[in-house]
Scaffold this motif. Structure first.
Motif, mmCIF file in Angstrom:
data_model
loop_
_atom_site.group_PDB
_atom_site.id
_atom_site.type_symbol
_atom_site.label_atom_id
_atom_site.label_comp_id
_atom_site.label_asym_id
_atom_site.label_seq_id
_atom_site.Cartn_x
_atom_site.Cartn_y
_atom_site.Cartn_z
ATOM 1 N N GLN A 101 0.902 -1.160 0.058
ATOM 2 C CA GLN A 101 -0.052 -0.040 0.295
ATOM 3 C C GLN A 101 1.013 1.210 -0.049
ATOM 4 O OE1 GLN A 101 -3.006 0.481 2.728
ATOM 5 N NE2 GLN A 101 -4.060 -1.345 2.323
ATOM 6 N N PHE B 229 -7.027 0.531 -2.056
ATOM 7 C CA PHE B 229 -6.393 -0.827 -1.920
ATOM 8 C C PHE B 229 -7.344 -1.784 -1.521
ATOM 9 C CE2 PHE B 229 -2.976 2.088 -2.053
ATOM 10 C CZ PHE B 229 -1.979 1.505 -3.031
ATOM 11 N N LEU C 182 -5.634 -3.015 -6.928
ATOM 12 C CA LEU C 182 -5.387 -1.867 -6.543
ATOM 13 C C LEU C 182 -6.242 -0.924 -7.482
ATOM 14 C CD1 LEU C 182 -3.803 0.843 -5.977
ATOM 15 C CD2 LEU C 182 -1.798 0.128 -7.569
#
Length: 97
Positions: A52, A78, A83
């Protein structure tokens, strides 16, 4: 870290396309295509690495923001397996709203 699948929202796709038109006008079509390809490759790499990135959005804490080469601010979400790029902001745009 587990690799994620890259997903672009319609708004993010339009943001990138709009910037491509700006770059094509200012620097030529080949430059704009090269820039877009490099940006998308970079996003694919971010998704593949699984980490992340960025900072929690000040208002919408489910979103995170991170930069690309001091040229763009990416608004992303996320999830366990993806993503999701929500928006891409460029110079002069307010990403906090």
């Amino acid at each position: 870290m587990k690799a994620r699948r890259l997903v672009l929202t319609d708004e993010a796709i339009e943001d990138i396309a709009r910037w491509g038109r700006v770059l094509a006008h200012a620097r030529g079509r080949a430059f704009a295509l090269d820039w877009s390809d490099a940006f998308l490759d970079w996003l694919e790499g971010c998704a593949a690495r699984g980490a992340q990135l960025g900072t929690a959005h000040p208002v919408h804490t489910a979103f995170r923001t991170f930069g690309y080469r001091r040229q763009a601010t990416v608004l992303a979400e996320f999830a366990d397996d993806e993503l999701r790029i929500v928006r891409v902001y460029f110079a002069g745009q307010d990403w906090t709203q």
